[in-house]
Scaffold this active site. Structure first.
Site, PDB file in Angstrom:
ATOM      1  N   ARG A  40       0.531  -1.209  -0.173  1.00  0.00           N
ATOM      2  CA  ARG A  40       0.039   0.031  -0.052  1.00  0.00           C
ATOM      3  C   ARG A  40       0.837   1.297  -0.011  1.00  0.00           C
ATOM      4  O   ARG A  40       0.489   2.236  -0.678  1.00  0.00           O
ATOM      5  CB  ARG A  40      -1.080   0.009   1.282  1.00  0.00           C
ATOM      6  CG  ARG A  40      -2.167  -0.781   1.152  1.00  0.00           C
ATOM      7  CD  ARG A  40      -3.157  -0.540   2.034  1.00  0.00           C
ATOM      8  NE  ARG A  40      -3.674   0.512   2.335  1.00  0.00           N
ATOM      9  CZ  ARG A  40      -4.035   0.906   3.475  1.00  0.00           C
ATOM     10  NH1 ARG A  40      -4.119   0.246   4.725  1.00  0.00           N
ATOM     11  NH2 ARG A  40      -4.538   2.061   3.653  1.00  0.00           N
ATOM     12  N   HIS A  47      -6.114   8.910  11.511  1.00  0.00           N
ATOM     13  CA  HIS A  47      -5.873   7.477  11.412  1.00  0.00           C
ATOM     14  C   HIS A  47      -4.398   7.056  11.195  1.00  0.00           C
ATOM     15  O   HIS A  47      -4.058   6.228  10.718  1.00  0.00           O
ATOM     16  CB  HIS A  47      -6.607   6.715  10.497  1.00  0.00           C
ATOM     17  CG  HIS A  47      -8.215   6.779  10.909  1.00  0.00           C
ATOM     18  ND1 HIS A  47      -9.074   6.637   9.951  1.00  0.00           N
ATOM     19  CD2 HIS A  47      -8.643   6.872  12.094  1.00  0.00           C
ATOM     20  CE1 HIS A  47     -10.483   6.543  10.698  1.00  0.00           C
ATOM     21  NE2 HIS A  47     -10.045   7.017  11.810  1.00  0.00           N
ATOM     22  N   GLN A  97      -9.263  11.112   7.391  1.00  0.00           N
ATOM     23  CA  GLN A  97      -8.912   9.751   8.072  1.00  0.00           C
ATOM     24  C   GLN A  97      -8.112   9.195   7.180  1.00  0.00           C
ATOM     25  O   GLN A  97      -7.818   8.104   7.360  1.00  0.00           O
ATOM     26  CB  GLN A  97     -10.129   9.143   7.725  1.00  0.00           C
ATOM     27  CG  GLN A  97     -11.328   9.796   8.370  1.00  0.00           C
ATOM     28  CD  GLN A  97     -12.751   9.299   8.045  1.00  0.00           C
ATOM     29  OE1 GLN A  97     -13.278   8.168   8.490  1.00  0.00           O
ATOM     30  NE2 GLN A  97     -13.543   9.793   7.282  1.00  0.00           N
ATOM     31  N   ASN A  98      -7.415   9.859   5.991  1.00  0.00           N
ATOM     32  CA  ASN A  98      -6.586   9.079   5.162  1.00  0.00           C
ATOM     33  C   ASN A  98      -4.873   9.103   5.766  1.00  0.00           C
ATOM     34  O   ASN A  98      -4.609   9.972   6.111  1.00  0.00           O
ATOM     35  CB  ASN A  98      -6.450   9.844   3.729  1.00  0.00           C
ATOM     36  CG  ASN A  98      -7.842   9.874   3.178  1.00  0.00           C
ATOM     37  OD1 ASN A  98      -8.762   9.023   3.468  1.00  0.00           O
ATOM     38  ND2 ASN A  98      -8.166  10.734   2.295  1.00  0.00           N
TER      39      ASN A  98
END
Ligand code: OAD
Length: 254
Positions: A75, A124, A106-107
């Site tokens: 990722r 996050h 939130q990324n």
């Protein structure tokens, strides 16, 4: 763009121009047009293809640290080749057009920063930062770690190193959450962009803003869990809608 969307964009631009404080909360949809997969979109979402509990929890990491490490390295590589899209750029520019703007995401990617948004509140965490899962010491990724079959170990305590992202069942970073909460309580306009509104406490922020009197605007390709409780919904890709909103805000100033 249809007439209704155009009208809503004009109304949203008007409230943004008048606002003293604006807050933006982004989710995975904001990075989708950069080629970063979302979590819950059918077919393409990460959690429709991979098991969240195995890949994003302490139990999963304990069971198979190599699998989790390899997945995050994959990722990370995807995020590194991605480029900010027009939505990221529009949000960075919007900060210069309104009185004050707090950007919460939130990324775990850094696409907002690469588009020029400073001081982003990452609820996050960050996929390109690492720390020891045992003692918390920071770790700096080495080239060989990217292809290793197990996570690197901590130089201080020999514990496994992990990405500095929030896994299921873990607390959000305290200072970031407190700052985000305060910003939501104090804003006049809250823009919520590209999130399914399923994951708490992030999904609570637009509700907090609404309960404190803010106007809440949602931008999403489809209705979400939040749509019923917001004041304005703009349906469409954020990479198209946000530049249109920015242009309208600018045209009001000229
Ligand atoms: P989701 O995958 O749950 O939701 C993505 C949202 O983006 C959906 O509502 C889509 O309709 C919308 N969307 C897709 N493409 C879009 C586009 N081009 N423009 C606008 N909207 C678009 O992602 P999040 O809500 O961000 O947590 O997920 C929240 C958290 O769940 C993530 O931060 C992650 C995940 O588990 C952690 O990693 C802790």
């Amino acid at each position: 763009m249809n007439e209704k969307t155009q009208r809503v964009i004009a109304e949203v631009a008007a409230i943004l121009s008048d606002a003293r404080r604006v807050v933006v909360l982004t989710g995975a949809g904001a990075s989708a047009e950069s080629g970063v997969a979302t979590f819950r979109d059918a077919q393409t979402g990460l959690w429709s293809r991979f098991d969240a509990q195995r890949l994003a929890s302490q139990a999963g990491f304990r069971d198979d640290p190599g699998l989790v490490w390899g997945w995050y390295m994959h990722r990370l590589a995807m995020v590194e080749v991605a480029e900010p899209n027009p939505g990221h750029h529009a949000l960075a520019a919007l900060a210069g057009e309104v009185a004050a703007l707090t950007l919460i995401t939130q990324n775990v990617d850094d696409l907002h920063e690469r588009a020029g948004s400073p001081h982003v509140l990452h609820l996050h965490g960050h996929i390109a930062r690492f720390h020891c899962n045992e003692c918390g010491a920071a770790y700096y990724l080495q080239p060989e770690d990217r292809v290793a079959s197990l996570p690197p170990v901590c130089h201080l305590c020999n514990g496994y190193v992990r990405p500095s992202v929030v896994w299921f069942g873990e607390m959000l970073p305290d200072r970031v959450l407190t700052a985000a909460w305060r910003a939501a309580e104090q804003c006049d306009v809250f823009l919520v962009v590209g999130t399914s509104g399923i994951v708490y406490p992030a999904a609570q922020l637009p509700i907090v803003a609404h309960n404190h009197g803010a106007q809440v605007v949602e931008i999403n390709t489809e209705p979400s869990m939040l749509s019923e409780s917001v004041d304005y919904v703009l349906l469409g890709p954020s990479g198209q809608i946000l530049p249109d909103v920015l242009a309208e805000v600018r045209s009001r100033r000229s």
